[in-house]
Motif scaffolding. Structure first.
Motif, PDB file in Angstrom:
ATOM      1  N   ALA A  83       0.033  34.749  27.026  1.00 21.89           N
ATOM      2  CA  ALA A  83       0.640  35.898  27.700  1.00 21.89           C
ATOM      3  C   ALA A  83       0.549  35.733  29.215  1.00 21.89           C
ATOM      4  CB  ALA A  83      -0.056  37.185  27.277  1.00 21.89           C
ATOM      5  N   GLY A  84       1.660  35.994  29.895  1.00 18.28           N
ATOM      6  CA  GLY A  84       1.654  35.891  31.348  1.00 18.28           C
ATOM      7  C   GLY A  84       2.958  36.399  31.932  1.00 18.28           C
ATOM      8  N   VAL A  85       2.906  36.740  33.213  1.00 18.71           N
ATOM      9  CA  VAL A  85       4.093  37.204  33.926  1.00 18.71           C
ATOM     10  C   VAL A  85       4.113  36.564  35.305  1.00 18.71           C
ATOM     11  CG1 VAL A  85       4.239  39.421  32.723  1.00 18.71           C
ATOM     12  CG2 VAL A  85       2.873  39.241  34.820  1.00 18.71           C
ATOM     13  N   LEU A  86       5.298  36.580  35.920  1.00 17.35           N
ATOM     14  CA  LEU A  86       5.421  36.140  37.307  1.00 17.35           C
ATOM     15  C   LEU A  86       6.529  36.923  37.977  1.00 17.35           C
ATOM     16  CD1 LEU A  86       8.170  34.247  37.756  1.00 17.35           C
ATOM     17  CD2 LEU A  86       6.785  32.528  36.646  1.00 17.35           C
ATOM     18  N   GLN A  87       6.504  36.910  39.297  1.00 17.37           N
ATOM     19  CA  GLN A  87       7.625  37.428  40.070  1.00 17.37           C
ATOM     20  C   GLN A  87       7.783  36.553  41.300  1.00 17.37           C
ATOM     21  OE1 GLN A  87       7.999  41.647  40.668  1.00 17.37           O
ATOM     22  NE2 GLN A  87       9.282  41.384  42.471  1.00 17.37           N
ATOM     23  N   GLU A  92       5.243  39.604  51.041  1.00 12.12           N
ATOM     24  CA  GLU A  92       5.213  40.942  51.620  1.00 12.12           C
ATOM     25  C   GLU A  92       6.304  41.851  51.075  1.00 12.12           C
ATOM     26  OE1 GLU A  92       7.962  38.413  54.097  1.00 12.12           O
ATOM     27  OE2 GLU A  92       6.007  38.153  53.096  1.00 12.12           O
ATOM     28  N   ALA A  93       7.326  41.268  50.441  1.00 12.14           N
ATOM     29  CA  ALA A  93       8.426  42.062  49.894  1.00 12.14           C
ATOM     30  C   ALA A  93       8.140  42.546  48.473  1.00 12.14           C
ATOM     31  CB  ALA A  93       9.721  41.251  49.916  1.00 12.14           C
ATOM     32  N   ILE A  94       7.129  42.001  47.854  1.00 11.98           N
ATOM     33  CA  ILE A  94       6.752  42.398  46.496  1.00 11.98           C
ATOM     34  C   ILE A  94       5.705  43.502  46.590  1.00 11.98           C
ATOM     35  CG2 ILE A  94       5.684  41.615  44.340  1.00 11.98           C
ATOM     36  CD1 ILE A  94       6.782  38.813  44.974  1.00 11.98           C
ATOM     37  N   GLU A  95       5.902  44.570  45.844  1.00 15.48           N
ATOM     38  CA  GLU A  95       4.963  45.682  45.875  1.00 15.48           C
ATOM     39  C   GLU A  95       3.553  45.218  45.502  1.00 15.48           C
ATOM     40  OE1 GLU A  95       5.355  48.763  46.822  1.00 15.48           O
ATOM     41  OE2 GLU A  95       7.520  48.616  47.208  1.00 15.48           O
ATOM     42  N   LEU A  96       2.570  45.779  46.182  1.00 12.90           N
ATOM     43  CA  LEU A  96       1.185  45.413  45.898  1.00 12.90           C
ATOM     44  C   LEU A  96       0.833  45.667  44.436  1.00 12.90           C
ATOM     45  CD1 LEU A  96      -1.488  44.379  47.037  1.00 12.90           C
ATOM     46  CD2 LEU A  96      -2.053  46.739  47.651  1.00 12.90           C
ATOM     47  N   SER A  97       1.395  46.716  43.874  1.00 13.39           N
ATOM     48  CA  SER A  97       1.125  47.024  42.465  1.00 13.39           C
ATOM     49  C   SER A  97       1.615  45.915  41.545  1.00 13.39           C
ATOM     50  CB  SER A  97       1.781  48.352  42.078  1.00 13.39           C
ATOM     51  OG  SER A  97       3.188  48.294  42.273  1.00 13.39           O
ATOM     52  N   GLU A  98       2.703  45.233  41.925  1.00 13.19           N
ATOM     53  CA  GLU A  98       3.214  44.127  41.116  1.00 13.19           C
ATOM     54  C   GLU A  98       2.308  42.905  41.216  1.00 13.19           C
ATOM     55  OE1 GLU A  98       5.634  41.980  38.485  1.00 13.19           O
ATOM     56  OE2 GLU A  98       5.329  44.119  38.858  1.00 13.19           O
ATOM     57  N   TYR A 147       1.170  34.554  41.556  1.00 11.01           N
ATOM     58  CA  TYR A 147       1.201  33.762  40.326  1.00 11.01           C
ATOM     59  C   TYR A 147       0.339  32.517  40.497  1.00 11.01           C
ATOM     60  CZ  TYR A 147       3.012  31.056  36.390  1.00 11.01           C
ATOM     61  OH  TYR A 147       3.131  30.312  35.239  1.00 11.01           O
ATOM     62  N   SER A 148       0.479  31.825  41.638  1.00 15.36           N
ATOM     63  CA  SER A 148      -0.366  30.662  41.918  1.00 15.36           C
ATOM     64  C   SER A 148      -1.839  31.055  41.902  1.00 15.36           C
ATOM     65  CB  SER A 148      -0.013  30.047  43.277  1.00 15.36           C
ATOM     66  OG  SER A 148       1.140  29.248  43.198  1.00 15.36           O
ATOM     67  N   ALA A 149      -2.152  32.186  42.530  1.00 21.21           N
ATOM     68  CA  ALA A 149      -3.543  32.647  42.549  1.00 21.21           C
ATOM     69  C   ALA A 149      -4.075  32.837  41.141  1.00 21.21           C
ATOM     70  CB  ALA A 149      -3.641  33.954  43.338  1.00 21.21           C
ATOM     71  N   ASN A 187      15.253  35.167  34.331  1.00 23.47           N
ATOM     72  CA  ASN A 187      15.707  36.503  34.727  1.00 23.47           C
ATOM     73  C   ASN A 187      15.225  36.924  36.117  1.00 23.47           C
ATOM     74  OD1 ASN A 187      17.069  36.860  32.298  1.00 23.47           O
ATOM     75  ND2 ASN A 187      15.296  37.772  31.281  1.00 23.47           N
ATOM     76  N   GLN A 188      14.631  35.996  36.851  1.00 21.38           N
ATOM     77  CA  GLN A 188      14.168  36.322  38.203  1.00 21.38           C
ATOM     78  C   GLN A 188      15.360  36.571  39.130  1.00 21.38           C
ATOM     79  OE1 GLN A 188      10.823  36.574  39.415  1.00 21.38           O
ATOM     80  NE2 GLN A 188      10.413  36.573  37.216  1.00 21.38           N
ATOM     81  N   ARG A 189      15.269  37.631  39.915  1.00 21.05           N
ATOM     82  CA  ARG A 189      16.351  37.949  40.858  1.00 21.05           C
ATOM     83  C   ARG A 189      16.291  37.070  42.111  1.00 21.05           C
ATOM     84  NH1 ARG A 189      15.571  44.343  41.283  1.00 21.05           N
ATOM     85  NH2 ARG A 189      13.422  43.636  41.102  1.00 21.05           N
ATOM     86  N   PHE A 190      15.095  36.651  42.482  1.00 20.03           N
ATOM     87  CA  PHE A 190      14.920  35.796  43.652  1.00 20.03           C
ATOM     88  C   PHE A 190      14.683  34.365  43.169  1.00 20.03           C
ATOM     89  CE2 PHE A 190      12.396  33.492  46.722  1.00 20.03           C
ATOM     90  CZ  PHE A 190      12.913  33.856  47.962  1.00 20.03           C
ATOM     91  N   GLN A 191      15.488  33.430  43.634  1.00 22.48           N
ATOM     92  CA  GLN A 191      15.291  32.030  43.261  1.00 22.48           C
ATOM     93  C   GLN A 191      14.500  31.333  44.359  1.00 22.48           C
ATOM     94  OE1 GLN A 191      18.613  29.248  42.981  1.00 22.48           O
ATOM     95  NE2 GLN A 191      17.699  28.342  41.153  1.00 22.48           N
TER      96      GLN A 191
END
Length: 253
Positions: A83-87, A92-98, A147-149, A187-191
């Motif tokens: 199980a895992g996720v990434l964005q 700085e453009a990604i919400e801290l909650s994400e 994600y790297s972290a 499905n990532q919006r940012f490549q």
């Protein structure tokens, strides 16, 4: 009878691994947060055992493990923390909650599962844990910072537990693929620029094959694909400043 319990089993790498191990005659347990996709896969695999699970819920994790292992004489041959996720995006453009959600699922979820599984693994000869690592755990990847972290954390956890749990006859290793064509990545919006330069050349089935090899012969780290195997082994000899320059070029916008 060999058995495997897989998190993130309803799609991508988890589903491909479930299909492969089921084909090889293993008892397969499926865990995922998506109940519909999970039920569909379980039906495909002859009504395999399955349960909806949020891996960040430590209490629910204990219940799921107890329920599966009760049907397996209290034993667990292989836990696959898939199980895992990434964005992808500018940090700085990604919400801290994400960012926090990525760490919660990728790291805390793995901790929850592995900690709760210990007693069942210890009771099983030649037990194993396979963690879903990543090429992103070798050097920090721009536009995938959290994600790297998370994958650096998985790498450290894997190395530590492989040493610590050897006395219990429990082997621990991780799979380290570069980018894999899965719904999560596609499905990532940012490549990320690194994606454009390196490409996405791996399918989930290739990672499942690596998991199968890992089940036969444990490696602490198992880099996947010829491209990344070269980068991994050369990285053991390459000065860190040179690796940093290569990653800076790959991530340049």
């Amino acid at each position: 009878m060999n058995n495997i319990l897989i998190t993130g089993a309803a799609s991508g790498i988890g589903a491909a691994t479930a299909r492969l191990f089921h084909q090889q005659g293993w008892q397969v347990g499926l865990l995922d947060i998506n109940p519909q996709a999970l039920a569909e896969l379980a039906s495909e695999l002859g009504n395999a055992w399955h349960a909806q699970l949020d891996v960040t819920d430590a209490a629910a994790v204990k219940v799921a493990l107890a329920n599966f292992c009760a049907l397996q004489s209290g034993q667990l041959r292989l836990l696959f923390n898939s199980a895992g996720v990434l964005q992808c995006g500018h940090f700085e453009a990604i919400e801290l909650s994400e960012h926090a959600r990525i760490l919660q699922i990728n790291v805390q979820g793995t901790l929850n599962m592995t900690h709760a599984a210990f007693a069942y693994l210890k009771a099983t000869p030649q037990a194993q844990v396979i963690n879903m690592g990543s090429a992103s755990g070798l050097y920090g990847v721009p536009h995938l910072a959290s994600y790297s972290a998370s994958k650096f954390a998985i790498r450290g956890l894997t190395e530590a537990l492989e040493l610590e749990w050897a006395k219990h006859d429990i082997r621990v290793g991780d799979l380290m693929p570069p980018f894999v064509s899965t719904p999560m990545l596609n499905n990532q919006r940012f490549q990320a620029p690194v994606l454009r330069r390196l490409g996405v050349k791996l399918e989930a089935e290739a990672v499942a094959q690596a998991a199968w090899l890992q089940a036969q012969r444990n490696h602490v780290h198992r880099p996947i694909s010829l491209q990344f195997q070269f980068l991994y082994w050369s990285g053991q000899l390459t000065p860190s400043w040179l690796t940093r320059r290569i990653m800076a070029w790959l991530g340049r916008e």
